[in-house]
Enzyme design. Sequence first.
Site, short mmCIF file in Angstrom:
data_model
loop_
_atom_site.label_atom_id
_atom_site.label_comp_id
_atom_site.label_asym_id
_atom_site.label_seq_id
_atom_site.Cartn_x
_atom_site.Cartn_y
_atom_site.Cartn_z
N ASP A 14 0.86 -1.18 0.00
CA ASP A 14 0.00 0.00 0.00
C ASP A 14 0.90 1.24 0.00
OD1 ASP A 14 -2.39 1.60 0.54
OD2 ASP A 14 -1.54 1.84 2.54
N ASP A 16 -0.29 5.21 0.83
CA ASP A 16 -0.53 6.21 1.89
C ASP A 16 -0.55 5.58 3.28
OD1 ASP A 16 -0.74 7.98 -0.16
OD2 ASP A 16 -2.90 8.33 0.05
N ASP A 207 -1.72 -0.59 5.98
CA ASP A 207 -2.03 0.04 7.27
C ASP A 207 -3.52 0.12 7.57
OD1 ASP A 207 -2.47 2.06 5.24
OD2 ASP A 207 -2.65 3.49 6.88
MG LIG Z 1 -3.00 3.22 3.45
#
Ligand SMILES: [Mg+2]
Length: 269
Positions: A14, A16, A207
């Site tokens: 991922d 961001d 995240d």
């Molecule tokens: Mg993310």
Amino acid sequence: MPRSRRPGLVVFSDLDGTLLDHETYGFEAARPALEALRARRIPLVLASSKTAAEIAPLRARLGFSGCPAIVENGAGLLPGGAMPSGGGEVYARLRHALETVPARLRAGFSGFGDWDAAEVARRTGLDPDTAALARLRQFSEPGLWTGPGADLPAFEAALRERGLAARRGGRFLTLSFGGTKADRMAEIRRACAGTEDALPMTLALGDAPNDIEMIEAADFGVIVANPAHEPLAELQGEALGRIRRTRAIGPAGWNEAVLAILTEAAPAP
Ligand SMILES: [Mg+2]
């Protein structure tokens, strides 16, 4: 990915809050691990809710333009080496299907395709240039349900009849013909292998809730700490040690976890 050399490990990440800092979008702290991947010729597949137009320049800055990228949350792929073309047949089909939803229900949804770049910027908090790239959609339509809450199930049912799925993310309800980051990870993994018994190992880092399927499906899963939101609930693989959490945040956590796993799984030649 060069076909001549089949990777033993493929990394899926991922962006961001994972490889990119949640606040600054920088990845300085991850440089040692990025270098280590390059030195071992281990592919890095970016997997994000971003569009191909947003991901392509980042992929180039990271030095992994030859690797495919998973775009629009798994609704599509940007092939290795390709430049995004924008628009496209899938998105046109999606918007057409949306317009055939009964008018009363259609009126309750507005998506990126209904907004100009300034409105996308306002609704996402992106700067105007990035908002323009985020609007170059190929595979999915994020938007907001502004109709009566009681009508939302009927809207979702009308979408299903047209082959569309609606998925709730952090801010938006995103329409697509399906596909998750985990589906695309499986597809890329198969494409890397000549035969079933040559499947590479996979390492996935993320995240947020939309990364869970990918983290759970990988041989090595990493939950990167992001104090900007509630921590993810404990995943099954954590007790077994297959999934780990970083203590450091964002790219610093990414760096530590990737270097540690490389030491275990892919020592330097
Ligand atoms: Mg993310």
